[in-house]
Design a protein around this motif. Structure first.
Motif, PDB file in Angstrom:
ATOM      1  N   ILE A  30       0.990  -1.125  -0.024  1.00  7.42           N
ATOM      2  CA  ILE A  30       0.062  -0.105   0.188  1.00  7.42           C
ATOM      3  C   ILE A  30       0.968   1.206  -0.302  1.00  7.42           C
ATOM      4  O   ILE A  30       0.480   2.483  -0.348  1.00  7.42           O
ATOM      5  N   TRP A  31       2.037   1.080   0.686  1.00  6.56           N
ATOM      6  CA  TRP A  31       3.104   2.044   0.270  1.00  6.56           C
ATOM      7  C   TRP A  31       3.385   2.544  -1.066  1.00  6.56           C
ATOM      8  O   TRP A  31       3.295   3.752  -1.676  1.00  6.56           O
ATOM      9  N   LEU A  32       3.853   1.573  -1.925  1.00  9.44           N
ATOM     10  CA  LEU A  32       4.157   1.526  -3.187  1.00  9.44           C
ATOM     11  C   LEU A  32       3.005   1.859  -4.008  1.00  9.44           C
ATOM     12  O   LEU A  32       3.247   2.872  -4.807  1.00  9.44           O
ATOM     13  N   ALA A  33       1.785   1.571  -3.809  1.00  9.27           N
ATOM     14  CA  ALA A  33       0.453   1.779  -4.584  1.00  9.27           C
ATOM     15  C   ALA A  33       0.132   3.445  -4.245  1.00  9.27           C
ATOM     16  O   ALA A  33      -0.172   4.057  -5.125  1.00  9.27           O
ATOM     17  N   GLU A  34       0.438   3.950  -3.009  1.00 12.50           N
ATOM     18  CA  GLU A  34       0.189   5.286  -2.914  1.00 12.50           C
ATOM     19  C   GLU A  34       1.188   6.340  -3.532  1.00 12.50           C
ATOM     20  O   GLU A  34       1.118   7.118  -4.262  1.00 12.50           O
ATOM     21  N   VAL A  35       2.708   5.840  -3.485  1.00 15.46           N
ATOM     22  CA  VAL A  35       3.498   6.517  -4.267  1.00 15.46           C
ATOM     23  C   VAL A  35       3.386   6.411  -5.596  1.00 15.46           C
ATOM     24  O   VAL A  35       3.654   7.570  -6.427  1.00 15.46           O
ATOM     25  N   PHE A  36       2.850   5.568  -6.318  1.00 12.75           N
ATOM     26  CA  PHE A  36       2.665   5.287  -7.653  1.00 12.75           C
ATOM     27  C   PHE A  36       1.173   5.848  -8.225  1.00 12.75           C
ATOM     28  O   PHE A  36       0.917   5.606  -9.187  1.00 12.75           O
TER      29      PHE A  36
END
Length: 153
Positions: A50-56
């Motif tokens: 979910i960190w990566l999802a938010e970043v992207f």
């Protein structure tokens, strides 16, 4: 026609969950970086997804549910990541991207790797004993850079 976010192009949250499940299976079996994750919370791959999802460009779930950048950066302070460990992390996540079926077009992979390089270098810097860590930044929002995704006419 609007350009999709990297999150959309990758396939949404489910794609990042596949990525981090594959990635952390590799990490735990790795002699060089596995020890950094000994005793890892079983929810850690989901949190990174979910960190990566938010970043992207996806939903702000990490910020809303886990405290955003300040929480993430605090997890790296004082663990003294080495350059070989950082490079192994980068290598394993690229392998996991293949395993998870993330898009393999050059534009997406260049943008993806751009963030991975930037983020791991920052994590390494922030992890050094005595590092002067800036703790209150927003979650970065990574985009395509100069090459938008190719969409056949």
């Amino acid at each position: 026609m609007s350009t999709p976010t990297l999150f959309e192009w990758a396939g949404g949250t489910a794609a990042f969950e596949r990525l981090t499940e594959s990635f952390y299976a590799k990490v735990l079996a790795d002699d060089l970086i596995g020890p950094l994750f000994a005793g890892m919370d079983p929810h850690h791959p989901r949190h990174v997804a979910i960190w990566l999802a938010e970043v992207f460009g996806g939903p702000a779930t990490y910020t809303d549910e886990h405290g955003g950048y300040p929480h993430m950066v605090a997890k790296h302070i004082g663990i003294a990541i080495t350059e070989p460990q950082r490079r192994r992390w980068v290598s394993l996540i690229q392998d996991a991207a293949d395993d998870a079926g993330l898009p393999d077009d050059p534009e997406f992979r260049a943008a993806f790797l751009g963030y991975i390089e930037w983020g791991t270098r920052l994590a390494k810097q922030n992890s050094q004993p005595g590092a002067d860590v800036f703790r209150k930044a927003p979650v970065p929002h990574w985009g395509w850079g100069v090459a938008p995704p190719y969409q056949p006419g």
